[in-house]
Design a protein around this motif. Structure first.
Motif, PDB file in Angstrom:
ATOM      1  N   GLY A   1      42.372 -12.435  17.689  1.00 52.81           N
ATOM      2  CA  GLY A   1      42.121 -13.809  18.118  1.00 52.81           C
ATOM      3  C   GLY A   1      42.414 -14.760  16.984  1.00 52.81           C
ATOM      4  N   GLY A   2      41.881 -15.947  17.095  1.00 49.56           N
ATOM      5  CA  GLY A   2      42.090 -16.920  16.036  1.00 49.56           C
ATOM      6  C   GLY A   2      41.066 -16.763  14.924  1.00 49.56           C
ATOM      7  N   TYR A   3      41.491 -17.027  13.721  1.00 50.80           N
ATOM      8  CA  TYR A   3      40.564 -17.035  12.595  1.00 50.80           C
ATOM      9  C   TYR A   3      41.069 -17.978  11.522  1.00 50.80           C
ATOM     10  CZ  TYR A   3      43.579 -14.145   9.632  1.00 50.80           C
ATOM     11  OH  TYR A   3      44.614 -13.685   8.866  1.00 50.80           O
ATOM     12  N   LEU A   4      40.137 -18.552  10.800  1.00 48.62           N
ATOM     13  CA  LEU A   4      40.438 -19.399   9.650  1.00 48.62           C
ATOM     14  C   LEU A   4      39.482 -19.003   8.546  1.00 48.62           C
ATOM     15  CD1 LEU A   4      40.881 -22.880  11.338  1.00 48.62           C
ATOM     16  CD2 LEU A   4      42.662 -21.444  10.393  1.00 48.62           C
ATOM     17  N   PHE A   5      40.010 -18.805   7.367  1.00 48.21           N
ATOM     18  CA  PHE A   5      39.219 -18.397   6.207  1.00 48.21           C
ATOM     19  C   PHE A   5      38.389 -17.152   6.508  1.00 48.21           C
ATOM     20  CE2 PHE A   5      39.857 -22.995   5.699  1.00 48.21           C
ATOM     21  CZ  PHE A   5      40.561 -22.980   4.517  1.00 48.21           C
ATOM     22  N   PHE A   6      38.961 -16.232   7.221  1.00 53.41           N
ATOM     23  CA  PHE A   6      38.355 -14.942   7.546  1.00 53.41           C
ATOM     24  C   PHE A   6      37.112 -15.054   8.435  1.00 53.41           C
ATOM     25  CE2 PHE A   6      40.503 -14.577   3.449  1.00 53.41           C
ATOM     26  CZ  PHE A   6      41.501 -13.693   3.822  1.00 53.41           C
ATOM     27  N   ILE A   7      36.978 -16.161   9.128  1.00 54.26           N
ATOM     28  CA  ILE A   7      35.897 -16.341  10.091  1.00 54.26           C
ATOM     29  C   ILE A   7      36.542 -16.590  11.456  1.00 54.26           C
ATOM     30  CG2 ILE A   7      33.924 -17.774  10.757  1.00 54.26           C
ATOM     31  CD1 ILE A   7      33.606 -18.488   7.816  1.00 54.26           C
ATOM     32  N   PRO A   8      36.109 -15.862  12.480  1.00 52.25           N
ATOM     33  CA  PRO A   8      36.678 -16.088  13.815  1.00 52.25           C
ATOM     34  C   PRO A   8      36.450 -17.522  14.289  1.00 52.25           C
ATOM     35  CG  PRO A   8      35.431 -14.043  13.774  1.00 52.25           C
ATOM     36  CD  PRO A   8      35.166 -14.752  12.473  1.00 52.25           C
ATOM     37  N   VAL A   9      37.386 -18.033  15.047  1.00 52.26           N
ATOM     38  CA  VAL A   9      37.313 -19.416  15.530  1.00 52.26           C
ATOM     39  C   VAL A   9      36.089 -19.620  16.416  1.00 52.26           C
ATOM     40  CG1 VAL A   9      38.500 -21.106  16.991  1.00 52.26           C
ATOM     41  CG2 VAL A   9      39.779 -19.839  15.284  1.00 52.26           C
ATOM     42  N   TRP A  10      35.683 -18.612  17.169  1.00 52.86           N
ATOM     43  CA  TRP A  10      34.529 -18.798  18.036  1.00 52.86           C
ATOM     44  C   TRP A  10      33.267 -19.111  17.235  1.00 52.86           C
ATOM     45  CZ3 TRP A  10      30.242 -15.721  17.754  1.00 52.86           C
ATOM     46  CH2 TRP A  10      30.376 -14.457  17.190  1.00 52.86           C
ATOM     47  N   ILE A  11      33.184 -18.623  16.007  1.00 51.24           N
ATOM     48  CA  ILE A  11      32.032 -18.953  15.163  1.00 51.24           C
ATOM     49  C   ILE A  11      32.098 -20.417  14.743  1.00 51.24           C
ATOM     50  CG2 ILE A  11      30.910 -18.507  12.947  1.00 51.24           C
ATOM     51  CD1 ILE A  11      31.616 -15.569  13.296  1.00 51.24           C
ATOM     52  N   PHE A  12      33.291 -20.909  14.377  1.00 54.57           N
ATOM     53  CA  PHE A  12      33.444 -22.330  14.063  1.00 54.57           C
ATOM     54  C   PHE A  12      33.025 -23.188  15.254  1.00 54.57           C
ATOM     55  CE2 PHE A  12      36.385 -20.977  10.678  1.00 54.57           C
ATOM     56  CZ  PHE A  12      35.974 -21.819   9.660  1.00 54.57           C
ATOM     57  N   GLY A  13      33.474 -22.811  16.444  1.00 54.69           N
ATOM     58  CA  GLY A  13      33.121 -23.563  17.645  1.00 54.69           C
ATOM     59  C   GLY A  13      31.635 -23.587  17.892  1.00 54.69           C
ATOM     60  N   PHE A  14      30.987 -22.449  17.728  1.00 52.14           N
ATOM     61  CA  PHE A  14      29.543 -22.363  17.921  1.00 52.14           C
ATOM     62  C   PHE A  14      28.812 -23.243  16.910  1.00 52.14           C
ATOM     63  CE2 PHE A  14      25.430 -20.325  17.067  1.00 52.14           C
ATOM     64  CZ  PHE A  14      24.868 -20.411  18.335  1.00 52.14           C
TER      65      PHE A  14
END
Length: 92
Positions: free
Chosen positions: A65-78
């Motif tokens: 899936g998507g990730y930025l700085f080794f964190i999944p995008v869904w965590i950023f969204g949450f």
């Protein structure tokens, strides 16, 4: 330099389209627009990940899936949703 993958970057661009429409054209409040962006980020990333859920560690894997700085995008969204909800309900 942004560390991540193209899919993660495209998810943020996709959410940015909705931010531009909701914030600039429709004049929704900032907290509402950012919650919408967080939900869009979470849903789009989870769709890509759920489609490949037979893979090992599908929820956190960088290549599924998507990730930025080794964190999944869904965590950023949450996190975006959580911060804006807290901010909205704790205003004086």
């Amino acid at each position: 330099m942004i560390q991540g993958n193209l899919l993660g970057l495209l998810m943020f661009v996709f959410a940015g389209i909705f931010v531009a429409i909701g914030g600039f054209l429709l004049k929704f409040p900032d907290w509402m627009v950012m919650i919408m962006a967080g939900i869009i980020l979470t849903i789009t990333d989870l769709i890509f990940r759920i489609l490949q859920r037979q893979q090992k560690s599908w929820l956190m894997a960088q290549n599924l899936g998507g990730y930025l700085f080794f964190i999944p995008v869904w965590i950023f969204g949450f996190v975006v949703v959580l911060i804006n909800l807290i901010s909205h309900f704790t205003k004086k």
